[in-house]
Design an enzyme around this catalytic site. Structure first.
Site, PDB file in Angstrom:
ATOM      1  N   ALA A   1       0.853  -1.183   0.000  1.00 31.90           N
ATOM      2  CA  ALA A   1       0.000   0.000   0.000  1.00 31.90           C
ATOM      3  C   ALA A   1       0.893   1.239   0.000  1.00 31.90           C
ATOM      4  CB  ALA A   1      -0.902   0.018   1.230  1.00 31.90           C
ATOM      5  N   MET A   2       0.268   2.402  -0.263  1.00 32.76           N
ATOM      6  CA  MET A   2       1.039   3.638  -0.406  1.00 32.76           C
ATOM      7  C   MET A   2       0.321   4.790   0.283  1.00 32.76           C
ATOM      8  SD  MET A   2       3.664   5.179  -1.574  1.00 32.76           S
ATOM      9  CE  MET A   2       3.903   6.920  -1.260  1.00 32.76           C
ATOM     10  N   GLU A   3       1.109   5.541   1.050  1.00 32.11           N
ATOM     11  CA  GLU A   3       0.564   6.539   1.976  1.00 32.11           C
ATOM     12  C   GLU A   3       0.325   7.924   1.374  1.00 32.11           C
ATOM     13  OE1 GLU A   3       3.759   5.226   2.202  1.00 32.11           O
ATOM     14  OE2 GLU A   3       5.192   6.800   2.715  1.00 32.11           O
ATOM     15  N   ASN A   4       0.072   8.035   0.069  1.00 28.13           N
ATOM     16  CA  ASN A   4      -0.173   9.347  -0.550  1.00 28.13           C
ATOM     17  C   ASN A   4      -1.071  10.215   0.330  1.00 28.13           C
ATOM     18  OD1 ASN A   4       0.900   8.121  -3.065  1.00 28.13           O
ATOM     19  ND2 ASN A   4      -1.018   7.001  -2.956  1.00 28.13           N
TER      20      ASN A   4
ATOM     21  N   HIS B   1      -0.371   1.332   9.385  1.00 26.91           N
ATOM     22  CA  HIS B   1       0.938   1.773   8.902  1.00 26.91           C
ATOM     23  C   HIS B   1       0.804   2.963   7.949  1.00 26.91           C
ATOM     24  CE1 HIS B   1       5.158   1.097   7.519  1.00 26.91           C
ATOM     25  NE2 HIS B   1       4.683   1.595   6.395  1.00 26.91           N
ATOM     26  N   GLU B   2      -0.041   2.815   6.949  1.00 29.34           N
ATOM     27  CA  GLU B   2      -0.169   3.891   5.959  1.00 29.34           C
ATOM     28  C   GLU B   2      -0.774   5.134   6.606  1.00 29.34           C
ATOM     29  OE1 GLU B   2       1.520   3.247   3.478  1.00 29.34           O
ATOM     30  OE2 GLU B   2       1.538   1.063   3.588  1.00 29.34           O
TER      31      GLU B   2
ATOM     32  N   HIS C   1       1.775   7.068   8.576  1.00 28.51           N
ATOM     33  CA  HIS C   1       2.700   7.839   7.729  1.00 28.51           C
ATOM     34  C   HIS C   1       2.267   9.300   7.598  1.00 28.51           C
ATOM     35  CE1 HIS C   1       5.917   5.394   6.245  1.00 28.51           C
ATOM     36  NE2 HIS C   1       5.173   4.515   5.626  1.00 28.51           N
TER      37      HIS C   1
ATOM     38  N   GLU D   1      10.267   4.755   7.259  1.00 24.57           N
ATOM     39  CA  GLU D   1       9.771   3.376   7.284  1.00 24.57           C
ATOM     40  C   GLU D   1      10.073   2.667   8.603  1.00 24.57           C
ATOM     41  OE1 GLU D   1       7.573   2.469   5.479  1.00 24.57           O
ATOM     42  OE2 GLU D   1       7.744   3.818   3.755  1.00 24.57           O
TER      43      GLU D   1
HETATM   44 ZN   LIG Z   1       5.637   2.597   4.885  1.00 25.85          ZN
END
Ligand SMILES: [Zn+2]
Length: 852
Positions: free
Chosen positions: A258-261, A293-294, A297, A316
């Site tokens: 996944a990505m925290e945009n 987690h995301e 961030h 991270e």
């Molecule tokens: Zn991360």
């Protein structure tokens, strides 16, 4: 088309860092969406950066078709250079405008703007934004973004808050300055699962999970996990959410988890979609952790970001540490810690003790995508854990408060992070910093002595050389120790010893008798403990230690010691191990999840690593045979206990993914795996037939495969679930994971010819070929067939998706541990890949490092 990939791969060094010559005051982007001809029009206000004298105006760009570029309204000529373009620009603030064309539909690398099942989405970390438009694509350049999306899609999303929308367009504004790697855009035929949250200062936040129609029923758990994360971060770290909206989108084709945009997290659908019928307990736990987690961030990564990619573990390591704290709070600390230690030993130790070893903060890289590693993430988190143990909880909180206060809105370094701890605690972090700059796992040996009431532990630390780092200076190691008396009572509770020298002794005086030491409690440092001990002492600790981690550890050490004897001398399973284990799992006062972990044997690759460390060349078949023999012996020796335990661990009532129920099912599952070795699969078949949730169904199927009675169930499972892509991934994976060594390559090969196999989907590719690499005895089977099969598929995938290809090359990282014949075959497989014309920079770097 302009493409920098034709330039020779260049090594980038941390020491060469210089700030960019210009600041970006604002960014405005217009997207005119079309599958093969999306137009991106950028308007960017630049001004000279007073912090540097470097006046070169260089913008990154990759696979972009530039239509025109203007400065202050006048069309200009640009110069194409490797990796992007240059232009002559004014020495005062100016407006840069450009229009480029890109082709999302043919973007199979899944970096930049691409399409997945017709839906547009982006992945920009680490360096994907340069495939969207020309830009200083580096994390230390931060700006606010205004985005306009024009297209016929039902839903069109970007970062921040929505500002306007109408037929065929949507506009967004993100007020928080961010680097380009946090940019996101999503457009497609999506439906939302809505929710809401009010922050502690009273800000109402609209929450959404966006999915493909048909997946709406799989969002409720993710939504609850998001709300729990938001509350937890406020309570534990004082971090509050800062926009009116938080969107999560599920995407099927995604390289990462996944990505925290900012404000628009994009998730691999496997990491967000959940339902009892389709997801296992492990899936639920992982989804909860990744959503946390995301979300976390937002502060550790987005509000405070990294100055350059060498500092990746700044965001991270800290965020993995925070999500581990969250999972401990939600589900229990002991089992989480044991799981994390297993994961670290399985993946990170292999990396740290082989050709891919690198410090959590590397000094150089060719392709940053190759450094999204267990060392940066998981070891990075261990480093934070040690720091907290050393300074104490209160000082840790004080330091984090200072970090948020001092660095909000900045792009930071590991030095900034450690300075905060120096300032908050008054302690020097000079030595501790070595954890960030040195590679390799320290060996911590310990000698004990007892004389006239004084007990002494003498520790020595040694770290073997790693690529590019021969000499290793001693590190600061927190060693948590407790002492037990002969009758099993604890005389000295846990105390954290601080080791700073290569060799150091610690004493306890005025004792009435020689104690038994419990060392490295809670796995207080990511080291390999080398202790002079014996199975009797291990059995004593397994029975009496008050620290759950070390009690489990004693059982694990016993299992390794018996397996080592079985593998190397053909000895029978140790009676002491079997008796101690039997007593431990019968103890109903112990948490079922903990007992499930006790019943789980070390992985075969971990055993191979252990043998290698002990100077024995691992024989994968011998390891496999010993593990099978031990499991059968366990099943036979405990045959009176296991059915009772299995029955007692059944959960009544409707399925809940909560820890209490999940832990019971984990114990039942571990027990079923053993029972199936003696009852011909009868219990497993009954569980499979009666299952009303995926944990039970998959557990039943897995045990049936163990009993070699799985054929009909494998067929039935496919018929039942062929419509569900995430469940089908499990079906692919399980068959390869359970294949006997001699059948593994053929099983995987047959599955790659299955109508539902598609190598362009990273989840399916990993489920099949990743499982091949993960089946230790099957991957390393004498025939060499698995090596060849994996190489074939890596060659096929590399031109389409270099990132996933390169990561999977790590399957070969331990090649030097094996016998000469296997080494030759593995080297030949790697050389065959390397010989491919136009092999990606990612894969070239990985294989060159592994072979070097
Ligand atoms: Zn991360």
């Amino acid at each position: 088309m302009q493409d920098a990939a034709t330039a020779t791969p260049e090594t980038i060094f941390l020491k060469d860092y210089t700030p960019f010559g210009y600041k970006v005051d604002s960014v405005s982007l217009t997207f005119k969406l079309a599958p093969r001809a999306t137009r991106v029009i950028s308007k960017i206000v630049f001004s000279p950066n007073p912090e540097t004298t470097d006046a070169r105006f260089f913008l990154h760009g990759k696979q972009l078709d530039l239509k025109w570029a203007k400065i202050d309204g006048t069309e200009i000529a640009t110069r194409a250079v490797p990796g992007g373009l240059e232009a002559d620009v004014p020495t005062v603030p100016f407006l840069w405008e450009a229009e480029v064309e890109i082709s999302p539909e043919t973007n199979t690398a899944l970096e930049g703007l691409y399409q997945s099942n017709g839906m547009y989405c982006t992945q920009c970390e680490a360096e994907g934004f340069r495939k969207i438009t020309f830009y200083p694509d580096r994390p230390d350049v931060m700006s606010t973004f205004t985005v306009r999306i024009e297209g016929s899609e039902k839903v069109m999303l970007s970062n921040g808050n929505p500002t306007a929308s109408g037929t065929g367009f949507a506009e967004w504004y993100d007020p928080w300055p961010k680097p380009a790697y946090l940019f996101a855009l999503v457009a497609g035929d999506l439906v939302n699962h809505p929710g809401s949250f009010t922050t502690k200062s009273g800000r109402p936040v609209e929450l959404n999970i966006w999915v493909r129609p048909g997946d709406e029923g799989k969002c409720a758990f993710g939504m609850e996990a998001l709300k729990k994360s938001m509350t937890w971060d406020e309570e534990v770290y004082g971090c509050e959410y800062d926009l009116d909206l938080f969107n999560i989108v599920a995407v099927d084709d995604f390289n990462m988890g996944a990505m925290e945009n900012k404000g628009l997290n994009i998730f691999n659908s496997s990491c967000v979609l959940a339902s009892p019928e389709t997801s296992t307990d492990a899936n639920f736990e992982r989804i909860e952790a990744i959503i946390a987690h995301e979300y976390f961030h937002n502060w550790t990564g987005n509000r405070i970001t990294c100055r350059d990619w060498f500092q990746l573990c700044l965001k991270e390591g800290l965020t993995v540490f925070r999500d581990a704290q969250f999972t401990s709070d939600m589900r229990g600390a002991a089992v989480k810690r044991i799981n994390d230690a297993c994961d670290l030993r399985g993946r990170q130790y292999a990396e740290d003790n082989g050709p891919l070893a690198h410090p959590p903060r590397p000094d150089s890289f060719v392709e940053i995508n190759n450094f999204y590693t267990a060392t940066v993430y998981e070891k990075g988190a261990e480093v934070i854990g040690m720091l907290k143990r050393l300074v104490g909880d209160e000082a840790y909180t004080k330091a984090l408060d200072l970090y948020f206060e001092r660095h909000d809105g900045q792009a930071c370094t590991i030095e900034d992070w450690l300075n905060v701890f120096e300032d908050a605690t008054g302690r020097s972090m000079k030595r501790f910093k070595r954890w960030y700059t040195s590679a390799g796992t320290p060996r911590l040996s310990v000698k004990e002595s007892y004389n006239k009431g004084t007990f002494k532990l003498t520790f020595r630390q040694d770290t073997p050389p790693t690529p590019g780092q021969k000499q290793k200076k001693p590190r600061v190691i927190p060693i948590a120790v407790g002492l037990l008396a002969e009758d099993g009572t604890e005389t000295h509770p846990t105390q954290v010893l601080e080791m700073t020298k290569r060799q150091q002794s610690f004493k306890w005086e005025k004792l009435s008798a020689k104690p038994v030491a419990s060392i490295l409690r809670e796995f207080s440092a990511p080291v390999i403990l080398q202790r002079e001990t014996n199975d009797t002492e291990r059995a004593f600790l397994l029975a009496h230690d008050t620290d759950p981690f070390n009690r489990w550890e004693a059982g694990r050490e016993l299992s390794k010691s018996t397996l080592k004897a079985m593998i190397t001398t053909g000895a029978p399973a140790s009676a002491l191990y079997l008796d101690s284990l039997h007593a431990a799992i019968r103890d109903d006062a112990q948490d079922p999840g903990f007992r499930a972990m006790l019943l789980t044997l070390p992985g075969q690759s971990e055993l191979a690593q252990m043998l290698h460390d002990d100077g024995v060349t691992p024989d994968p078949q011998a390891i496999y045979d010993a593990v099978q023999t031990l499991k059968l012996t366990m099943a036979q020796q405990m045959q009176d206990t296991l059915p009772r335990l299995y029955a007692a661990s059944q959960v009544d009532g409707p399925y809940s993914p909560d820890a209490a129920d999940a832990n019971k099912r984990a114990l039942a599952g571990a027990v079923l795996g053993l029972i199936s070795r003696t009852d011909g699969g009868k219990t497993a078949q009954a569980q499979y037939d009666d299952a009303d949730n995926m944990t039970q169904q998959l557990g039943g199927l897995s045990a049936l495969l163990t009993a070699e009675k799985g054929e009909a169930a494998v067929q039935a499972f496919y018929t039942q679930w062929r419509h569900d892509r995430l469940v089908l991934d499990k079906w692919f994976m399980l068959q390869v994971a359970h294949a006997a060594p001699e059948a593994t390559a053929a099983t995987a090969e047959a599955l790659t010819r299955h109508a539902d196999f598609t190598h362009t989907n990273p989840n399916r590719f990993r489920a099949t070929l990743g499982a091949l690499a993960g089946n230790h005895a099957g991957f390393h089977h004498d025939s060499g067939a698995s090596y060849a099969l994996l190489a074939d598929w890596l060659i096929t995938l590399d031109p389409l998706n270099p990132q996933t290809t390169a990561r999977m090359c790590a399957a070969f990282q331990t090649w030097r541990h094996y016998d000469a014949k296997r080494q030759d075959v593995m080297r030949a497989a790697m050389e065959r890949i390397l010989a491919q014309k136009d092999l990606s920079r990612d894969t070239t770097e990985m294989l060159s490092r592994i072979l070097s």
